[in-house]
Structure formats: structure tokens, C-alpha cells
Design an enzyme around this catalytic site. Structure first.
Site: not given
Length: 483
Positions: A206, A239, A330, A377, A401, A403
Site C-alpha cells: 500500500n 507513504h 504510524h 485514503g 492512519h 482507510a
């Protein structure tokens, strides 16, 4: 299991207390999201609550099953007599978010073809494939893991790109994590080599870099403007985490923690849940190595941004600026001071610290407003810039952190078609979210259908009084890497 919903206050229906055999779990979610929780996340919480001396544990609304501990967990111990758990940090130590501002407006990227050109240019600077080497061979990795951003050669700090406002070392959760550097002596040469090759890379899963256009929330416009935001502004969200370095630290902790748990007679029903006393040598060794991985992670995101900045300047000229809005993590654990509680050791696995205005732990530039909390998202859906609220104190200032997954990767591939994914990405329209992969099928496990509704997550967090939305970030282009 007994479930109690906080009976009073305007935020009552967003705060749930679940009594489990191991102790009490706090869940922050609206009633719809709370109703979707299954036994697996509660069973995992029960195991975590059996770790000795745990002071507090909560879930955010994006919670989903992980290894040993759910993603979306905050767990707290007193520093004295506390425990540390690699399982409640997560395997990607220091994984987190970064946002850079630009001086561009969304009309500057209105053309789908221009967005494609920018994405292709980013691919020239940012390695995408596992076998590719990063461009940063002149950076000494030992300086990075010891000193964080302060270990970078001067040319990689963006003063030359943002002469009027240097933000590289000030607009971050932490620019350097100090630790006992003697723990680095045991790191194998192969780990040093692999981690150096991966410096400045996204990784797979992700992780992403995304070009977005923002819409300011009217009720938070004053804060937004103080942060340098304006409606329609183009921002870059990143990210990623600590790549091979953090992975090696996580994998290398398994044998030692398992041994300590056997020696001390510790354990739960989940053999994958690892933990040890914070003051035990094995616990201290892990904490020190974890901090080295946090240093790696913040530099990794910084260098990804550096590469993207080069691409923007190629396309839009040398007047294009990308100052840092903020960088935060996170997946980590560290010591915090909480009013009357004294020193606490706080774990966050898939939760984001969101401090309100006036909190002394805010970086100096954000003391008056609270720092930006960066919440992604899923592909094709909005992300959010948030700010902590005073009510967040009851959850140790932890919010979501992202969705949160609702389907595994394999299940997503089974039930989501390429056509459904394409519709979610507005393919073939002027609003198409451009991606760098030639085939959507290769990244379908990251489609929006694999994730919870991020707007429901936002409703849960704001409804609980933990944070407020400052701006909504709509995707224009997404860059995905591989492992």
C-alpha cells in the site's frame, strides 16, 4: 464479551468500551463501523490485553487484522515496569506519511496527458522495480541510521530548492532519534548492503506517492492558511517506511523475544504475539534498533520527495517549489509525557499521533495550530489533512492512519474486476487518476474496493472529537512501486 457505549456527551456514540477477559478495550468508531468488527479483531485485542501491566489499549475505526496485533492499535504502559512489543510496532518500523506543498494549482495539471508526462518523469528519478538501485550511492547509510536527516549530505537538503523557507529539519515529527549505537555492530553486512540499495524507494503493497489537489474545510480555513494551504493547491503525499532495514530489525527480534518469553514464562494464546519487559536487555536492544529504523524511514521518505521534486522541476521549471508540510510515523513505540500520568511508553501500530494547538510536543512551527496529521485514503479516493483536538487526550492523541483494509489481497483479486477498478479511477475521463502501471490488473489488490470507506473513517474520528479535517486531498496521479 460485554459491550458498553459511553452513555453521555456529544461524542458518545463514537466511543465504545468492550470488556474482554483480558481487560477493557476502547474502540473509536461510529455505530456503522463498530458493527462491522468481527471476532478476529476482538480476539487479537484480548491476547494483547494479557501482556502484563498494560495500562490502556484502543482501536481506531480503520482497525483490521495484522500479525500478532491489529493495525489500528494504540497500547500504553507506564515506563516503569512497562513492556515493549515488536508485534505492536509492526514489521515496517517507522512506516508513515509525508506531504509536500507546491506553488501549483490544479488547473496547472488539468490535462490528463500532462499528468502522464509528470508520472513518467517521476519514474526516471524514483526507482520502481525491486532490482533497481536507488540514485543515492553517495550517501553513507551509517550516517543515516545514526543521525537521521542530519546524516544527509548538504546537497540533499532542500535549501537550494526553497530558499525562502527551509522546512527539511523543522517540519517533521522528529529529524533524528538518538539511541545506543553499539547495537549496530551486530547488523550483518548483507543487511547494510540491501538497505543501502533500497534507500529512497517506495516499496510495494500500500505504499505510494500521490499528486493531489486540496479543498480546504471552511471551518478550519484559518489553520489551513497558517499551514500555507489554499484551495486547488497541488500537494504531494508519500507513504513509505524503513524498507529492508526495518524489516531486518523486525525479523531479527523474533528469536530473541521468543527466548526471553520462554525464560520468563510469558505468553498468550497467540504464539506470534511477541513482547518482553522494557528494561530487559533484549527489550532495550530492540528499542535501540527500532530507533535506527525510524531514522532510516524519515530519510527514505525525504529522498523519495527529493526525487519527485527533481521531476516537478523538469516539467514545470526551476521556480516550482516543494517545501515540506510535515512528516510523521504510524508504526513505532516511544516514551511520552502525559500530564498526571508521568512517563508512558506508547505503541502505535497503524495509528497517527495528532496533537492539538498548544501541546508542547508540537514542532515549533506548529505550536500555535497543532501539527498536520496526514491520513491517506485508498487509490482513487480522497486523503485528508487533519489537526488534533483537545479531546484526543483520552486516546493519548492517537487517530487513524488510513482507510483500513476490508478484504485481503487474494480476496480482492477474486471479487473485484478490472472494470470496477477502472471506474473507481475514472479511467477515460478528464478526472482520470493517472497511475504509473500499464495494467490495472497488476495492482488490483490495492483498489478502493479493498478498503473501508475513508469518509466513514473521517466521520468516526471527527465525531469522537479526536481530530478535525483541515483539508481534503483529491488524487490526480498515483505512483506505485514494487517490493
Amino acid at each position: 464479551m460485554e459491550t458498553q457505549i459511553n452513555p453521555s456527551g456529544e461524542h458518545a456514540r463514537y466511543q465504545h468500551e468492550v470488556e474482554l477477559p483480558g481487560g477493557r478495550l476502547r474502540v473509536y468508531a461510529n455505530e456503522e463501523q463498530f458493527a462491522t468488527l468481527d471476532y478476529k479483531v476482538l480476539d487479537m485485542a484480548n491476547n494483547n490485553l494479557h501482556i502484563p501491566n498494560i495500562r490502556y489499549m484502543s482501536y481506531t475505526p480503520d482497525v483490521h487484522v495484522g500479525v500478532g496485533t491489529c493495525i489500528g492499535t494504540t497500547a500504553v504502559w507506564q515506563e516503569q515496569g512497562g513492556y515493549v512489543s515488536p508485534s505492536i510496532v509492526g514489521s515496517d518500523i517507522g512506516c508513515g506519511m509525508r506531504v509536500h506543498l507546491t506553488n501549483l494549482h490544479k488547473r496547472d495539471l488539468q490535462s490528463v496527458e500532462l499528468r502522464r508526462k509528470l508520472v513518467r518523469r517521476i519514474e526516471r528519478y524514483l526507482p520502481m522495480e525491486a532490482h533497481q538501485r536507488g540514485q543515492f550511492s553517495d550517501i553513507r547509510l551509517e550516517h543515516i541510521v545514526r543521525k537521521g536527516l542530519h546524516g544527509l549530505p548538504g546537497k540533499y537538503l532542500p535549501d537550494s530548492y526553497t530558499p525562502r523557507k527551509s522546512t527539511a529539519l523543522t517540519h517533521v515529527e522528529s529529524s533524528r532519534f538518538a539511541f545506543d549505537e553499539s547495537v549496530l555492530d551486530a547488523i550483518p553486512d548483507a543487511t547494510w548492503h540491501r538497505a543501502h540499495r533500497q534507500l529512497g524507494t517506495l516499496g510495494g503493497g500500500n505504499h505510494f506517492a500521490e499528486i493531489q489537489a486540496i479543498e480546504i474545510a471552511e471551518e478550519q480555513r484559518e489553520i489551513a492558511e497558517a499551514w500555507g494551504l489554499y484551495d486547488g493547491q497541488i500537494v504531494v503525499m508519500i507513504h513509505s517506511g524503513s524498507r529492508a532495514w526495518g524489516g531486518a530489525v523486525s525479523q531479527g527480534s523474533t528469536a530473541g523475544f521468543s527466548r526471553v518469553m520462554r525464560e520468563l514464562g510469558l505468553g498468550t494464546a497467540d504464539p506470534k504475539l511477541l513482547f518482553a519487559p522494557l528494561d530487559h536487555p533484549e527489550g532495550q536492544r530492540y528499542v535501540n534498533l527500532m530507533y535506527s529504523a525510524l531514522n532510516y524511514a524519515v530519510v527514505n521518505r525525504h529522498l523519495i520527495a527529493y526525487a519527485i521534486r527533481e521531476a516537478f522541476r523538469d516539467v514545470f521549471g526551476t521556480k516550482c517549489e516543494l517545501p515540506t508540510l510535515y512528516d510523521l510515523m504510524h508504526n513505532y513505540a516511544w516514551t511520552e509525557q502525559h500530564d498526571t500520568e508521568g512517563e508512558l511508553f506508547v505503541h502505535r501500530k497503524g495509528t497517527t499521533r495528532a496533537l492539538p494547538a498548544g501541546h508542547p510536543d508540537n514542532p515549533k512551527p506548529y505550536l500555535g495550530t497543532g501539527h498536520p496529521a496526514l491520513i491517506p485514503g485508498s487509490m482513487g479516493t480522497a486523503s485528508y489533512l487533519m489537526v488534533g483536538q483537545p479531546g484526543g487526550a483520552e486516546n493519548f492523541y492517537s487517530i487513524c492512519h488510513g482507510a483500513g483494509r476490508i478484504r485481503s489481497r487474494s480476496a480482492t483479486k477474486r471479487v473485484v474486476s478490472v472494470e470496477q477498478f477502472a471506474r473507481a479511477m475514472n479511467v477515460g475521463t478528464e478526472d482520470e487518476v493517472v497511475v504509473n502501471h500499464h495494467s490495472l490488473e497488476s495492482i488490483i489488490d490495492e483498489s478502493p474496493q479493498a478498503y473501508k470507506n475513508v469518509d466513514e473513517i473521517m466521520d468516526s474520528v471527527t465525531g469522537a472529537g479526536l481530530a478535525a479535517v483541515v483539508a481534503k486531498c483529491k488524487p490526480l496521479a498515483t505512483i506505485k512501486g514494487t517490493k
